[in-house]
Design an enzyme around this catalytic site. Structure first.
Site, PDB file in Angstrom:
ATOM      1  CG  HIS A  45     -29.221  55.349 108.522  1.00 40.30           C
ATOM      2  ND1 HIS A  45     -30.464  55.989 108.759  1.00 40.30           N
ATOM      3  CD2 HIS A  45     -28.321  56.298 108.703  1.00 40.30           C
ATOM      4  CE1 HIS A  45     -30.419  57.050 108.855  1.00 40.30           C
ATOM      5  NE2 HIS A  45     -28.729  57.495 108.809  1.00 40.30           N
ATOM      6  NE  ARG A  70     -24.774  55.134 111.421  1.00 45.75           N
ATOM      7  CZ  ARG A  70     -24.837  55.619 110.230  1.00 45.75           C
ATOM      8  NH1 ARG A  70     -24.228  56.761 110.067  1.00 45.75           N
ATOM      9  NH2 ARG A  70     -25.686  55.005 109.338  1.00 45.75           N
ATOM     10  CG  ASP A  84     -23.775  46.388 128.965  1.00 43.30           C
ATOM     11  OD1 ASP A  84     -22.543  46.664 129.276  1.00 43.30           O
ATOM     12  OD2 ASP A  84     -24.846  46.934 129.522  1.00 43.30           O
ATOM     13  CD  GLU A 146     -24.282  62.019 111.025  1.00 46.73           C
ATOM     14  OE1 GLU A 146     -24.252  61.571 110.092  1.00 46.73           O
ATOM     15  OE2 GLU A 146     -24.719  61.425 111.833  1.00 46.73           O
ATOM     16  CG  ASP A 172     -27.043  62.730 107.845  1.00 46.07           C
ATOM     17  OD1 ASP A 172     -28.154  63.297 107.177  1.00 46.07           O
ATOM     18  OD2 ASP A 172     -26.846  61.862 108.442  1.00 46.07           O
TER      19      ASP A 172
HETATM   20  C1  3PY Z   1     -24.086  59.850 106.295  1.00 43.02           C
HETATM   21  O1  3PY Z   1     -23.434  60.025 104.959  1.00 43.02           O
HETATM   22  O2  3PY Z   1     -24.640  60.990 106.523  1.00 43.02           O
HETATM   23  C2  3PY Z   1     -23.821  58.893 107.214  1.00 43.02           C
HETATM   24  O3  3PY Z   1     -24.201  58.987 108.086  1.00 43.02           O
HETATM   25  C3  3PY Z   1     -23.347  57.675 106.427  1.00 43.02           C
HETATM   26  O4  3PY Z   1     -23.608  56.306 107.066  1.00 43.02           O
HETATM   27 MG    MG Z   2     -25.592  60.407 108.634  1.00 39.84          MG
END
Ligand code: 3PY
Ligand code: MG
Length: 263
Positions: A45, A70, A84, A146, A172
C-alpha cells in the site's frame, strides 16, 4: 547475516517498528536512526515499488535496525527480489491457508527447505557466499492474518514449518469479520486477536500487529503481542507538522489538518 529483530521475536522480547510508505531517502534515514527495532517498507500500500528499495535499503543499512519489506502479494518472485535487494525478512499479506503459508515460507528459503532461487545480488554484498550459509536461518518469514479464512486456519498456519511470525492486518480483519472498519474494541475483533495470540503461543511464533496509532501499538504489546508498528512515516509527518503549526499559531489544534487514516 544477523537479524536482530528475528532474534528478539524468537525470545519473545518486545519490539517496535516504523512503517514506511514514502520513497524518500531522508525520511527513511531519520526513522531508521531514531531507535525503532525494525522498519517495514510497504510495497503493498506504500507509495513505493521495488525500484525504490534499491535506494531505500542502502539508506538504512548503517543504522542498527532490521529492514523488512511487506511485499504486494504472496508471490515467490516478489519475495525473492525483496530479499535479494537486502530485506532481512518479508511480511506477506493475505495468508489465508496452510498452502499460502507454505508458499510464503518456500519463497524465503533456499533448497532443500524451499524454492528461493539463488541470486542475493545486494543481500550478499558484505558477506559474499557466507550469506548463503545463514540466510535460511536468518531471513524472517512473517505471514499476515487479516481475513475470516485466515482466522479460521490460524492454528494450522501458525503450525507451518518455517513461519517465524504472524502479523495482524487489523483493518482487513475488520472487513473479514463483517465489522465496520476500525472496530478494534468490538468483542468479535478482540476474540479474533485472542485466537491469533493463542495460536502463536501454542506454536512458539512471534505475534505482531499493525498499530493504527501509537496507543494501539502500546496496548497490543501489553496484551501479549511481541511486535507492533507504532505508526507510518506519513502519520508521523502529519502529526508532527500539525502540532508545530498549532503551537506556532498559539492554538492546540489545527482545524483543517488532513484526516489521519492511520497511513
Ligand atoms: C490492515 O490493517 O489490513 C493492514 O494490512 C495494515 O497495513
Ligand atoms: Mg491489510
Amino acid at each position: 547475516m544477523q537479524n536482530h529483530a528475528l532474534a528478539r521475536w524468537r525470545t519473545h522480547e518486545k519490539s517496535i517498528g516504523a512503517w514506511l510508505t514514502l520513497s524518500d531517502l531522508y525520511s527513511a534515514e531519520i526513522l531508521a536512526q531514531l531507535g525503532f527495532d525494525w522498519v517495514c517498507f510497504d510495497l503493498q500500500h506504500g507509495l513505493m515499488d521495488y525500484s525504490h528499495l534499491t535506494h531505500l535499503l542502502p539508506a538504512v543499512a548503517q543504522a542498527r535496525v532490521t529492514p523488512l519489506v511487506r511485499v504486494a502479494a504472496n508471490q515467490p518472485d516478489q519475495i525473492g527480489k525483496a530479499l535479494d535487494v537486502g530485506a532481512q525478512g518479508v511480511i506477506v499479506p493475505l495468508v489465508n491457508t496452510v498452502e499460502d503459508a507454505r508458499k510464503a515460507v518456500a519463497a524465503c528459503r533456499y533448497p532443500p527447505a524451499g524454492v528461493r532461487s539463488c541470486g542475493p545480488i545486494r543481500a550478499a554484498m558484505h558477506e559474499g557466499l557466507a550469506y548463503l550459509q545463514t540466510a535460511n536461518e536468518q531471513v524472517a518469514c512473517v505471514v499476515m492474518i487479516e481475513t475470516e479464512e485466515g482466522l479460521r486456519n490460524v492454528e494450522a498456519i501458525a503450525a507451518t514449518d518455517g513461519v517465524d511470525g504472524l502479523f495482524v492486518g487489523p483493518m482487513d480483519l475488520c472487513y473479514g469479520l463483517g465489522l465496520a472498519p476500525g472496530s478494534f474494541t468490538d468483542a468479535r475483533f478482540q476474540r479474533a486477536l485472542g485466537a491469533i495470540l493463542a495460536a502463536c503461543a501454542k506454536h512458539n511464533r512471534a505475534a505482531g500487529i499493525f498499530g493504527y496509532t501509537p496507543e494501539m501499538a502500546a496496548q497490543s504489546l501489553q496484551a501479549g503481542f511481541d511486535f507492533a508498528s507504532a505508526g507510518t512515516d506519513g502519520n508521523f509527518l502529519r502529526a508532527g507538522a500539525a502540532q508545530a503549526l498549532g503551537v506556532a499559531r498559539g492554538k492546540a489544534a489545527v482545524p483543517n489538518a488532513p484526516p489521519d487514516s492511520g497511513y
